[in-house]
Design an enzyme around this catalytic site. Structure first.
Site, mmCIF file in Angstrom:
data_model
loop_
_atom_site.group_PDB
_atom_site.id
_atom_site.type_symbol
_atom_site.label_atom_id
_atom_site.label_comp_id
_atom_site.label_asym_id
_atom_site.label_seq_id
_atom_site.Cartn_x
_atom_site.Cartn_y
_atom_site.Cartn_z
ATOM 1 N N TRP A 71 43.605 -15.313 19.214
ATOM 2 C CA TRP A 71 42.282 -14.758 19.210
ATOM 3 C C TRP A 71 40.806 -15.391 21.037
ATOM 4 O O TRP A 71 42.282 -15.575 21.965
ATOM 5 C CB TRP A 71 41.168 -14.726 18.609
ATOM 6 C CG TRP A 71 41.981 -14.317 17.038
ATOM 7 C CD1 TRP A 71 42.663 -14.834 16.168
ATOM 8 C CD2 TRP A 71 41.605 -12.787 16.590
ATOM 9 N NE1 TRP A 71 42.481 -13.932 15.089
ATOM 10 C CE2 TRP A 71 41.970 -12.452 15.638
ATOM 11 C CE3 TRP A 71 41.545 -11.486 17.475
ATOM 12 C CZ2 TRP A 71 42.656 -11.751 15.226
ATOM 13 C CZ3 TRP A 71 41.021 -10.629 16.904
ATOM 14 C CH2 TRP A 71 41.935 -10.414 15.518
ATOM 15 N N SER A 72 40.004 -15.838 20.596
ATOM 16 C CA SER A 72 39.257 -15.651 21.437
ATOM 17 C C SER A 72 40.044 -17.034 22.755
ATOM 18 O O SER A 72 39.983 -17.159 24.066
ATOM 19 C CB SER A 72 37.685 -15.528 21.312
ATOM 20 O OG SER A 72 37.842 -14.699 21.372
ATOM 21 N N THR A 73 40.951 -18.648 22.406
ATOM 22 C CA THR A 73 41.313 -19.343 22.443
ATOM 23 C C THR A 73 42.146 -18.718 24.052
ATOM 24 O O THR A 73 42.426 -19.336 25.279
ATOM 25 C CB THR A 73 42.523 -19.682 21.983
ATOM 26 O OG1 THR A 73 40.996 -20.681 20.757
ATOM 27 C CG2 THR A 73 42.949 -21.060 22.510
#
Length: 388
Positions: A71-73
Site C-alpha cells: 500500500w502507501s509504503t
C-alpha cells in the site's frame, strides 16, 4: 514452542533480540498471519525475520522471498524517483508542475509547484467525479482527469493526504521528465542495479510469490457508512473514490497496474533497503544513489498542520516533508522527531533515521484497521529503539 506458536525464520543480531521478541509477540498477541521485518544499521542487515502464512487458508508458508502489496509504503520509492531526477538537475521542486506537464495548468492550477505534489499540498487528494477501480488502473485516464480538475482547497496552504492520487501526480511528472513510468524508472535506476526485490506493478512472473491480503474483522457496513458520511468531501474523495481493500488488491488487475501510491510489492528486506538509501544519506551497500543533499531534502518539512484527510486519525498536527512523513511529536518513526518514513494501509512501514543510521521495513498480509501507526508496527519500532 507450543503447537499454536508461529515459527519465525531468519537471522537477528543478539543486540536486537527485542525486535525478534516483538515480532514473535505480534503473532501470539496481535493477530499476525504472515509477516516479515528487516532492520539495517549503518548499511548492515541486523534483523531479517519472517514467519506465518502467505494465505488466509494457512496452506502457503511465508517464505524468505514472499512478496506482498505494501500500500502507501510504496510512496517512499515513488518519491525517490522524483528526488533522483532533481538530484540530476532535471526536475526543479520549486517550478510549477505545468512546466513539465502543460495540461496540468487547467482549472486554476497554474501555480501549483512540484513540491506541493510531493508534500500532499496540491489540493488534489481525490478525484471529484466517480472513479472506478478499472479506471484507476488506466494511467492515461486517471492523469487526464487529475490534470483537468479543480483543487479541493487552496494549493500550498495545508496538507491533505493524497492516498491514491499522489502516485499519479508525482509519477506523471517523473514520466514527463524521464520518458518512463515510475515503476520502470525505479527498476532501471535503483532496484535493478542494486538487486532490490520491489516492483511498482507486479510482473506476472512474480505473482506466484505474492501473499494474499486478508482484512481483519471490520466494522459493519452501517458503521462504515456512518464514518464515511462524516468525512469532508476532500477526505471522502481521497479514501473512497474508489474504495479499495484486500479483495481489490489481490486481483490480477491491481497487481499488474501502475498505481505508484499504493501497489508496490516487495519484501521487508526490499523496503528496508529502499528506505535505507535515505537512512544512509544517499548511499546503499557502498554505492551512492543520491547526493547527501538530495537524501536530506526528502525530510524538508513543509509546515506542520492538521491534515485535511488524516486529521481525525491523529492527535494534533503532523508534518510531511518532500515525500515522507516526519516522526514528530507522534513518534511514528521513533523518538527522533527528525526520523521519517511512510506507513501502508493496514500496517506495513518503511522507516529511515539517518542520525541513528537505521532503516526498517515491515510487511504483512493481515490488514489492521489503521491507516498509520498499526500497533504491530509500533511494537517493532519501539523494540528497535530500545536496542540502540
Amino acid at each position: 514452542m507450543t503447537e499454536h506458536e508461529t515459527q519465525v525464520h531468519g537471522d537477528c543480531d543478539p543486540r536486537f533480540a527485542a525486535v525478534r521478541t516483538a515480532f514473535e509477540a505480534n503473532f501470539r498477541e496481535r493477530g499476525e498471519l504472515g509477516a516479515a521485518v528487516t532492520v539495517t544499521l549503518d548499511g548492515r542487515t541486523v534483523v531479517d525475520l519472517w514467519g506465518g502464512w502467505a494465505d488466509a487458508a494457512r496452506e502457503r508458508p511465508w517464505e524468505r522471498d514472499t512478496l506482498v502489496n505494501v500500500w502507501s509504503t510504496s510512496k517512499g520509492p515513488t518519491a525517490l524517483c522524483a528526488h533522483l531526477l532533481a538530484d540530476r538537475g532535471l526536475l526543479d521542486f520549486d517550478a510549477p508542475v505545468a512546466v513539465y506537464w502543460p495540461e496540468f495548468a487547467a482549472a486554476g492550477k497554474e501555480q501549483i509547484l512540484v513540491r506541493h505534489l510531493l508534500s500532499h499540498r496540491a489540493g488534489l487528494s481525490g478525484l471529484r467525479e466517480p472513479h472506478t477501480l478499472q479506471q484507476l488502473c488506466d494511467w492515461e485516464l486517471t492523469t487526464r482527469r487529475l490534470a483537468a480538475m479543480e483543487p479541493w482547497w487552496a494549493p500550498g496552504t495545508q496538507s491533505g493526504y493524497h492516498a491514491l492520487t499522489y502516485g499519479f501526480l508525482v509519477g506523471e511528472v517523473v514520466r514527463r521528465v524521464s520518458g518512463m513510468l515510475p515503476g520502470a524508472f525505479l527498476e532501471r535506476e535503483v532496484t535493478g542495479p542494486l538487486g532490490i526485490d520491489f516492483a511498482i506493478g507486479l510482473p506476472e512472473k512474480d505473482s506466484g510469490r505474492a501473499a494474499e491480503l486478508v482484512h481483519s474483522p471490520s466494522a459493519s457496513s452501517s458503521e462504515q457508512a456512518a464514518v464515511f458520511g462524516q468525512l469532508a468531501p476532500a477526505a471522502l474523495a481521497a479514501l473512497a473514490n474508489p474504495v479499495v481493500g484486500a479483495a481489490q488488491a489481490n486481483s490480477p488487475e491491481w497487481r499488474a497496474a501502475e498505481i505508484p501510491a499504493a501497489n508496490g510489492h516487495g519484501t521487508a528486506r526490499a523496503v528496508a533497503a529502499l528506505y535505507g538509501i535515505f537512512a544512509g544519506r544517499g548511499s546503499y551497500d557502498g554505492r551512492r544513489v543520491l547526493s547527501p543533499e538530495a537524501a536530506e531534502r526528502v525530510r524538508e518539512g513543509q509546515g506542520s498542520c492538521r491534515d485535511l484527510v488524516l486529521g481525525a486519525g491523529f492527535d494534533g498536527e503532523t508534518e510531511v516533508g518532500l515525500g515522507l512523513w516526519l516522526s514528530g511529536a507522534n513518534g511514528s518513526y521513533g523518538p527522533n522527531p527528525r526520523a521519517f518514513g511512510h506507513d501502508g494501509f493496514g500496517g506495513s512501514c518503511g522507516l529511515a533515521d539517518p542520525e541513528a543510521g537505521v532503516s526498517l521495513g515491515y510487511v504483512m498480509n493481515r490488514m489492521g484497521p489503521h491507516i498509520a501507526d498499526d500497533p504491530r508496527k509500533m511494537e517493532l519500532v519501539d523494540a528497535l529503539y530500545s536496542a540502540l
